[in-house]
Motif scaffolding. Structure first.
Motif, PDB file in Angstrom:
ATOM      1  N   ARG B  89       0.800  -1.223   0.000  1.00 43.52           N
ATOM      2  CA  ARG B  89       0.000   0.000   0.000  1.00 43.52           C
ATOM      3  C   ARG B  89       0.839   1.283   0.000  1.00 43.52           C
ATOM      4  O   ARG B  89       0.629   2.172  -0.800  1.00 43.52           O
ATOM      5  N   GLU B  90       1.809   1.343   0.912  1.00 41.85           N
ATOM      6  CA  GLU B  90       2.502   2.602   1.139  1.00 41.85           C
ATOM      7  C   GLU B  90       3.681   2.843   0.195  1.00 41.85           C
ATOM      8  O   GLU B  90       4.233   3.930   0.167  1.00 41.85           O
ATOM      9  N   CYS B  91       4.103   1.793  -0.520  1.00 45.33           N
ATOM     10  CA  CYS B  91       5.344   1.993  -1.279  1.00 45.33           C
ATOM     11  C   CYS B  91       5.178   1.742  -2.761  1.00 45.33           C
ATOM     12  O   CYS B  91       6.146   1.548  -3.479  1.00 45.33           O
ATOM     13  N   LEU B  92       3.916   1.757  -3.217  1.00 46.76           N
ATOM     14  CA  LEU B  92       3.682   1.441  -4.622  1.00 46.76           C
ATOM     15  C   LEU B  92       4.372   2.436  -5.560  1.00 46.76           C
ATOM     16  O   LEU B  92       4.854   2.076  -6.624  1.00 46.76           O
ATOM     17  N   ASP B  93       4.433   3.696  -5.093  1.00 46.71           N
ATOM     18  CA  ASP B  93       5.063   4.729  -5.927  1.00 46.71           C
ATOM     19  C   ASP B  93       6.549   4.465  -6.133  1.00 46.71           C
ATOM     20  O   ASP B  93       7.135   4.888  -7.131  1.00 46.71           O
ATOM     21  N   LEU B  94       7.163   3.773  -5.134  1.00 44.24           N
ATOM     22  CA  LEU B  94       8.610   3.553  -5.217  1.00 44.24           C
ATOM     23  C   LEU B  94       8.952   2.312  -6.035  1.00 44.24           C
ATOM     24  O   LEU B  94      10.042   2.225  -6.608  1.00 44.24           O
ATOM     25  N   VAL B  95       7.994   1.361  -6.055  1.00 44.31           N
ATOM     26  CA  VAL B  95       8.300   0.082  -6.707  1.00 44.31           C
ATOM     27  C   VAL B  95       8.688   0.322  -8.173  1.00 44.31           C
ATOM     28  O   VAL B  95       7.972   0.981  -8.910  1.00 44.31           O
ATOM     29  N   GLY B  96       9.843  -0.244  -8.557  1.00 39.89           N
ATOM     30  CA  GLY B  96      10.257  -0.142  -9.955  1.00 39.89           C
ATOM     31  C   GLY B  96      11.068   1.100 -10.264  1.00 39.89           C
ATOM     32  O   GLY B  96      11.605   1.228 -11.348  1.00 39.89           O
ATOM     33  N   THR B  97      11.146   2.051  -9.305  1.00 35.62           N
ATOM     34  CA  THR B  97      11.987   3.227  -9.555  1.00 35.62           C
ATOM     35  C   THR B  97      13.450   2.828  -9.360  1.00 35.62           C
ATOM     36  O   THR B  97      13.742   1.850  -8.661  1.00 35.62           O
ATOM     37  N   PRO B  98      14.386   3.524  -9.976  1.00 34.91           N
ATOM     38  CA  PRO B  98      15.803   3.140  -9.854  1.00 34.91           C
ATOM     39  C   PRO B  98      16.276   3.226  -8.411  1.00 34.91           C
ATOM     40  O   PRO B  98      15.916   4.149  -7.683  1.00 34.91           O
ATOM     41  N   GLY B  99      17.066   2.214  -8.015  1.00 31.80           N
ATOM     42  CA  GLY B  99      17.616   2.224  -6.668  1.00 31.80           C
ATOM     43  C   GLY B  99      16.597   1.892  -5.613  1.00 31.80           C
ATOM     44  O   GLY B  99      16.633   2.408  -4.504  1.00 31.80           O
ATOM     45  N   PHE B 100      15.652   1.009  -5.951  1.00 32.05           N
ATOM     46  CA  PHE B 100      14.672   0.609  -4.950  1.00 32.05           C
ATOM     47  C   PHE B 100      14.528  -0.902  -4.924  1.00 32.05           C
ATOM     48  O   PHE B 100      14.486  -1.560  -5.979  1.00 32.05           O
ATOM     49  N   GLY B 101      14.454  -1.460  -3.698  1.00 26.46           N
ATOM     50  CA  GLY B 101      14.234  -2.890  -3.564  1.00 26.46           C
ATOM     51  C   GLY B 101      13.191  -3.169  -2.506  1.00 26.46           C
ATOM     52  O   GLY B 101      12.979  -2.378  -1.581  1.00 26.46           O
ATOM     53  N   TYR B 102      12.510  -4.312  -2.680  1.00 31.66           N
ATOM     54  CA  TYR B 102      11.499  -4.702  -1.696  1.00 31.66           C
ATOM     55  C   TYR B 102      11.625  -6.202  -1.525  1.00 31.66           C
ATOM     56  O   TYR B 102      11.343  -6.977  -2.449  1.00 31.66           O
ATOM     57  N   LEU B 103      12.052  -6.634  -0.328  1.00 29.34           N
ATOM     58  CA  LEU B 103      12.275  -8.066  -0.105  1.00 29.34           C
ATOM     59  C   LEU B 103      11.534  -8.522   1.150  1.00 29.34           C
ATOM     60  O   LEU B 103      11.338  -7.744   2.093  1.00 29.34           O
ATOM     61  N   LEU B 104      11.095  -9.784   1.135  1.00 30.07           N
ATOM     62  CA  LEU B 104      10.605 -10.383   2.371  1.00 30.07           C
ATOM     63  C   LEU B 104      11.804 -10.671   3.269  1.00 30.07           C
ATOM     64  O   LEU B 104      12.908 -10.917   2.786  1.00 30.07           O
ATOM     65  N   LYS B 105      11.555 -10.673   4.568  1.00 25.32           N
ATOM     66  CA  LYS B 105      12.689 -10.759   5.489  1.00 25.32           C
ATOM     67  C   LYS B 105      13.435 -12.090   5.413  1.00 25.32           C
ATOM     68  O   LYS B 105      14.641 -12.154   5.643  1.00 25.32           O
ATOM     69  N   ASP B 106      12.678 -13.173   5.068  1.00 21.85           N
ATOM     70  CA  ASP B 106      13.379 -14.478   5.017  1.00 21.85           C
ATOM     71  C   ASP B 106      14.487 -14.498   3.966  1.00 21.85           C
ATOM     72  O   ASP B 106      15.372 -15.343   3.995  1.00 21.85           O
ATOM     73  N   ARG B 107      14.404 -13.516   3.020  1.00 16.14           N
ATOM     74  CA  ARG B 107      15.401 -13.494   1.949  1.00 16.14           C
ATOM     75  C   ARG B 107      16.831 -13.309   2.490  1.00 16.14           C
ATOM     76  O   ARG B 107      17.785 -13.722   1.849  1.00 16.14           O
ATOM     77  N   VAL B 108      16.976 -12.718   3.685  1.00 19.08           N
ATOM     78  CA  VAL B 108      18.334 -12.478   4.205  1.00 19.08           C
ATOM     79  C   VAL B 108      19.041 -13.778   4.550  1.00 19.08           C
ATOM     80  O   VAL B 108      20.259 -13.821   4.712  1.00 19.08           O
ATOM     81  N   LEU B 109      18.257 -14.879   4.692  1.00 19.17           N
ATOM     82  CA  LEU B 109      18.891 -16.159   5.017  1.00 19.17           C
ATOM     83  C   LEU B 109      19.648 -16.726   3.810  1.00 19.17           C
ATOM     84  O   LEU B 109      20.484 -17.603   3.946  1.00 19.17           O
ATOM     85  N   HIS B 110      19.317 -16.247   2.623  1.00 17.15           N
ATOM     86  CA  HIS B 110      20.058 -16.657   1.427  1.00 17.15           C
ATOM     87  C   HIS B 110      21.044 -15.554   1.111  1.00 17.15           C
ATOM     88  O   HIS B 110      20.740 -14.596   0.411  1.00 17.15           O
ATOM     89  N   LEU B 111      22.231 -15.717   1.717  1.00 14.44           N
ATOM     90  CA  LEU B 111      23.187 -14.627   1.749  1.00 14.44           C
ATOM     91  C   LEU B 111      23.538 -14.105   0.368  1.00 14.44           C
ATOM     92  O   LEU B 111      23.558 -12.897   0.136  1.00 14.44           O
ATOM     93  N   ALA B 112      23.767 -14.994  -0.584  1.00 10.67           N
ATOM     94  CA  ALA B 112      24.217 -14.582  -1.919  1.00 10.67           C
ATOM     95  C   ALA B 112      23.132 -13.773  -2.613  1.00 10.67           C
ATOM     96  O   ALA B 112      23.367 -12.689  -3.150  1.00 10.67           O
ATOM     97  N   GLU B 113      21.903 -14.292  -2.559  1.00 11.63           N
ATOM     98  CA  GLU B 113      20.772 -13.602  -3.200  1.00 11.63           C
ATOM     99  C   GLU B 113      20.573 -12.223  -2.609  1.00 11.63           C
ATOM    100  O   GLU B 113      20.371 -11.237  -3.325  1.00 11.63           O
ATOM    101  N   PHE B 114      20.681 -12.181  -1.256  1.00 14.39           N
ATOM    102  CA  PHE B 114      20.450 -10.921  -0.571  1.00 14.39           C
ATOM    103  C   PHE B 114      21.508  -9.898  -0.961  1.00 14.39           C
ATOM    104  O   PHE B 114      21.215  -8.737  -1.242  1.00 14.39           O
ATOM    105  N   ASP B 115      22.754 -10.392  -1.002  1.00 19.46           N
ATOM    106  CA  ASP B 115      23.864  -9.507  -1.348  1.00 19.46           C
ATOM    107  C   ASP B 115      23.714  -8.983  -2.766  1.00 19.46           C
ATOM    108  O   ASP B 115      23.934  -7.810  -3.043  1.00 19.46           O
TER     109      ASP B 115
END
Lengths: 682, 224
Positions: B89-115
């Protein structure tokens, strides 16, 4: 014609005084008002006072004359005559007193002077009697002999005041030439009687030298018939005004009716006393005389000055009912005595005992029956209104109508579309729909000692308040039931709100608590993994994968508690649902107004439950979801093409409970083999 | 890489900071409040700010709102939002703009992907969680996306996540030319105009997917 002109213009004729009171009124101002042909007569206050003063003086005449006569006579004849006519002397006193009350309080009412002259006429006739029968006056005053020749025929003056009173009471008379002609006709009748009785005189109350010739007897009979006709006409005019009159007029006339009923009752009692108990006539009928003398003027005064004093309808209805009961039970008593003595063919104590027993037995049921019957006739408005509310209460008990309709029923029964009902709910006042009304005012209704409701009526008359009190007592049970049902709904709504808030909290706790800690644990494992040899490292990978699975499960769980996508709107959440539904799903969502948390979650859960049901039990291959705003209510419809035949109260009970708990309704249509449609209105 | 971390859960924040440090990043500040985070970003001007969406003071989407403000005040700073669940809801304007990412928190467990995602954001690219893209695509599956082949949908999803053509080609075992052919086909079918820069394609795709989902059209009727 000449006679009526004489009556109308002859200022010295006593009848004309009363007649002019009548004409003053008509001349002083009439306003034809309302749908019924009745003039509202107003007299000038000065005229009313003058006329009433005249009547007062007229009342003093016989007393003064008697005083003068007894001062000059040794026999004290004057006082003796008055003493024998005490009730007749009392009549003018009460009438004049009541008339003064009316004149002071309602100076423009024609009823005051008319009532004064009801007594005044009697006083004048009495004064003439004193004058013509006293030896002192006959011998000392030259004109008295001449007066004596006409005085025996002047007795209709006794009733002229009453006649006018009947014509104008309480505030006007009917239009039309017939009614205008009554007073002149009555004056003509008086003249006819005077002529017929010319030359006769009263000696000790007996008329001597009455008419002998044929023409004078004919004149006498015609005069008497005309007097009777005029009186009947006056009564008929009152009845007609009552029938076509408004509420207040009817109330006023009812006071007079009450006096009439009381007199009738006393008449019956006097009859019972004189026949049954062999009481002397003057003892038996004395109460009737006193009642006529006192009750009628008092009733007239109350009717004009304070017609709202008591619940006249009730008084009238109940006193009439008691009178009828009295007559009927006396008749029962008599019939039983007669029948028993016939059967036993000899006098014994048994007949009286049996009669007393039977009478006692029938008295109460009889009275109850008579009360209802009389109330239905005499006090029709109240009877109908209360019966209406009572019938509604019975319908509510039988489950035929909803108690919430009570406000409408009271409005109709009370004849007040502005009537409002306020219910006590949680220490404050609310209207029947549950909206708070802190400024609730009106008649407070208690039930079992607690104030449960207030009823406010725009009609603030004392009579209306009394009527409202009776209606509210009849309506107490439906009012209390609707209040309790409202309280139940409000309580349930609060519970639902609390549940929704609780679900939201639980969802957050799952996301922010358990999930975060699991991920944090996973991160620690990853850090440890860096220092381990590759063989053990695979073990860590497994553990982290396990943790990830648990996090995903928790996310699913939290989603079931409350889909967080609902924050993005109902449509977004439903589209997310469609994304995970294994069969094709049509989604048709109309533009919706702003929905609150409870509505959004309820609608979502209805769809979720119905779709789950279609998947699990209906063997459906396709499901359609429609959400629309129907006149302020949220309509959610889920239909599938499955096998149908959902048993009533079966699998969808939970869904029904959920919807009904937020005040919605569910319709399930599930013909066997033709799919299932679940429609919920929220 | 110079980083600022905004995360109210202490356990998660500390774990994340250590992982980032282990990976060789320089965590300038780690805070637990959206307003403090905003101030730290303004002062320190990091390469990327990693922010939890739900944060104090209101415990609503404070992190997302702070990110939107940072984008205005410090446009050079890359933004990587983390969330427990999909909450657009709150970040739709940012999605897809340069220099923006949106990840679920479990993604940090996959170190390479997260990096990798972190680096894409720092390089003015885009990083959208596959889970989010999947849900967007699934929600859209009954409309124009029906005309796409399964392979084209795969390509579309990877584009939406913010990956380069080379990465997509490697992931799907295709040549880059084939990937580009698929891309053109997808853009034509959806009526979008193609642009060389990665983040712009992402923007186009995400806007296409997201706008029709969240910005509710007047009447919407799905057909099979």
């Amino acid at each position: 014609m000449d006679i009526s002109r004489f009556v109308a213009r002859g200022p010295r004729a006593i009848g004309a005084v009363a007649a002019s009171a009548y004409d003053f009124g008509v001349g002083a101002g009439t306003d034809a008002r309302g749908p019924y042909p009745c003039e509202h007569v107003r007299v000038k206050a000065a005229h009313a006072r003058a006329l009433t003063l005249g009547a007062t003086v007229a009342w003093a005449l016989p007393v003064g004359l008697a005083a003068v006569a007894s001062a000059h006579e040794t026999a004290g004849q004057g006082w003796g005559f008055l003493g024998s006519q005490l009730p007749e002397l009392l009549t003018p006193v009460v009438c004049v007193a009541a008339a003064w009350l009316i004149v002071r309080r309602v100076p423009t009412s024609p009823t005051g002077p008319a009532l004064a002259w009801t007594g005044g006429g009697i006083a004048v006739v009495m004064a003439l009697d004193v004058l013509t029968q006293s030896e002192f006056f006959v011998s000392s005053l030259p004109g008295v002999g001449a007066v004596a020749t006409v005085s025996t025929g002047l007795w209709p003056l006794d009733l002229v005041g009453l006649l006018i009173l009947l014509l104008v009471f309480p505030d006007g008379r009917r239009t039309g030439r017939i009614w205008r002609a009554v007073v002149p006709a009555y004056a003509a009748a008086t003249v006819m009687l005077v002529i017929a009785m010319w030359g006769s005189r009263k000696v000790d109350g007996q008329v001597e030298g009455g008419p002998t010739g044929g023409p004078r007897v004919v004149l006498l009979v015609a005069g008497l018939l005309l007097v009777a006709a005029c009186l009947v006409a006056a009564i008929v005019s009152l009845v007609l005004r009552y029938r076509s009159g408004d509420e207040v007029l009817r109330l006023r006339v009812r006071w007079l009716m009450l006096a009439g009923v009381a007199i009738m009752a006393l008449l019956v009692a006097g009859w019972v006393m004189s026949i049954g108990f062999k009481a002397p006539l003057d003892v038996a009928y004395a109460p009737v005389l006193v009642a006529i003398v006192v009750l009628v003027p008092v009733a007239v005064a109350v009717a004009v000055v304070r017609h709202d004093l008591f619940d006249i309808d009730r008084l009238l209805s109940q006193s009439t009912a008691w009178m009828v009961t009295l007559v009927l039970s006396a008749a029962t008593f008599g019939i039983v005595v007669l029948a028993v003595s016939e059967v036993l063919s000899r006098s014994s104590g048994l007949d009286l005992t049996a009669a007393a027993f039977v009478t006692a037995l029938v008295l109460l049921p009889l009275h109850r029956y008579v009360s209802t019957a009389v109330a239905r006739i005499v006090d029709r408005d109240r009877f109908v209104a209360v019966a209406r509310v009572e019938r509604f209460a019975a319908d509510v008990r039988a489950g035929r109508r909803a108690p919430e309709e009570i406000e409408t029923v009271l409005r109709e029964a009370h004849g007040d579309p502005g009537l409002r009902l306020f219910l006590a709910e949680g220490g404050s006042w609310v209207d029947p729909s549950g909206a708070p009304c802190p400024d609730a005012a009106g008649l407070t209704l208690t039930f079992g000692g607690d104030a449960i409701a207030r009823i406010h009526s725009t009609n603030d008359a004392a009579r209306a308040r009394r009527r409202l009190g009776e209606l509210s007592r009849a309506a107490a049970v439906p009012i209390e039931v609707s209040r309790l049902r409202l309280g139940l709904l409000a309580g349930r709504a609060r519970l639902i709100e609390a549940t929704v808030a609780e679900r939201r909290r639980l969802e957050r706790d799952l996301h922010d608590g358990a999930q975060q800690r699991l991920i944090a644990t996973g991160m620690r494992l990853r850090r440890l993994q860096r220092d381990l040899d590759p063989n053990r490292s695979a073990e860590i990978d497994c553990a982290v994968a396990e943790l990830e699975g648990t996090v995903a499960e928790l996310r699913e769980l939290a989603h079931g508690v409350r889909p967080s996508r609902l924050d993005d709107g109902l449509l977004t959440a439903l589209e997310a649902m469609r994304a995970t539904t294994p069969i094709p799903m049509d989604l048709d969502v109309s533009p919706l107004p702003a929905l609150d948390d409870v509505q959004v979650l309820s609608a979502y859960l209805v769809v979720a439950e119905a779709v789950t049901n279609s998947l699990k039990h209906a063997r459906a291959t396709h499901v359609g979801v429609r959400v629309a705003d129907l006149a302020g209510r949220l309509c959610v419809e889920v239909s599938d093409d499955g096998i149908g035949g959902v048993p009533d109260g079966g699998a969808l009970t939970a869904l029904r409970d959920r919807v009904e708990s937020v005040g919605g309704t569910v319709t399930i249509s599930s013909p066997s083999g033709a799919g299932t449609t679940v429609q919920a209105m929220l | 890489m110079r980083l600022v971390v905004g995360e109210d859960s202490v356990l998660f924040r500390e774990g994340l900071v250590r992982l980032l440090a282990d990976a060789g990043h320089d965590v300038l500040a780690a805070v637990g409040d959206a307003e403090v985070m905003e101030a730290a970003v303004a002062e320190l001007q990091p390469d990327v700010v990693i922010a939890d969406i739900r944060m104090p003071p209101l415990l609503e989407s404070d992190g997302a709102r702070a990110a939107a403000r940072i984008r205005v005040t410090s446009p050079e700073v890359g933004i990587l939002l983390l969330s427990q669940h999909i909450e657009l809801r709150e970040c739709l304007d940012l999605v897809g703009t340069p220099g923006f990412g949106y990840l679920l928190k479990d993604r940090v467990l996959h170190l390479a992907e997260f990096d990798d995602a972190l680096r894409r954001v720092a390089d003015c690219g885009s990083a959208i969680d596959p889970e989010i893209v999947r849900s967007l695509v699934r929600a859209r599956r009954s409309s124009a996306l029906d005309s796409l082949t399964p392979r084209e949908v795969e390509v579309l999803a990877l584009v939406a996540e913010g990956h380069s053509n080379a990465f997509i080609a490697a992931t799907l075992f295709l040549s880059e030319r084939t990937v580009m052919a698929h891309m053109r086909s997808v853009f034509t079918k959806l009526g979008l105009t193609e642009d060389g820069a990665t983040h712009r394609r992402v923007l186009a795709v995400i806007t296409y997917l997201g706008s029709q989902q969240v910005n509710v059209p007047a009447t919407h009727s799905g057909k099979h």
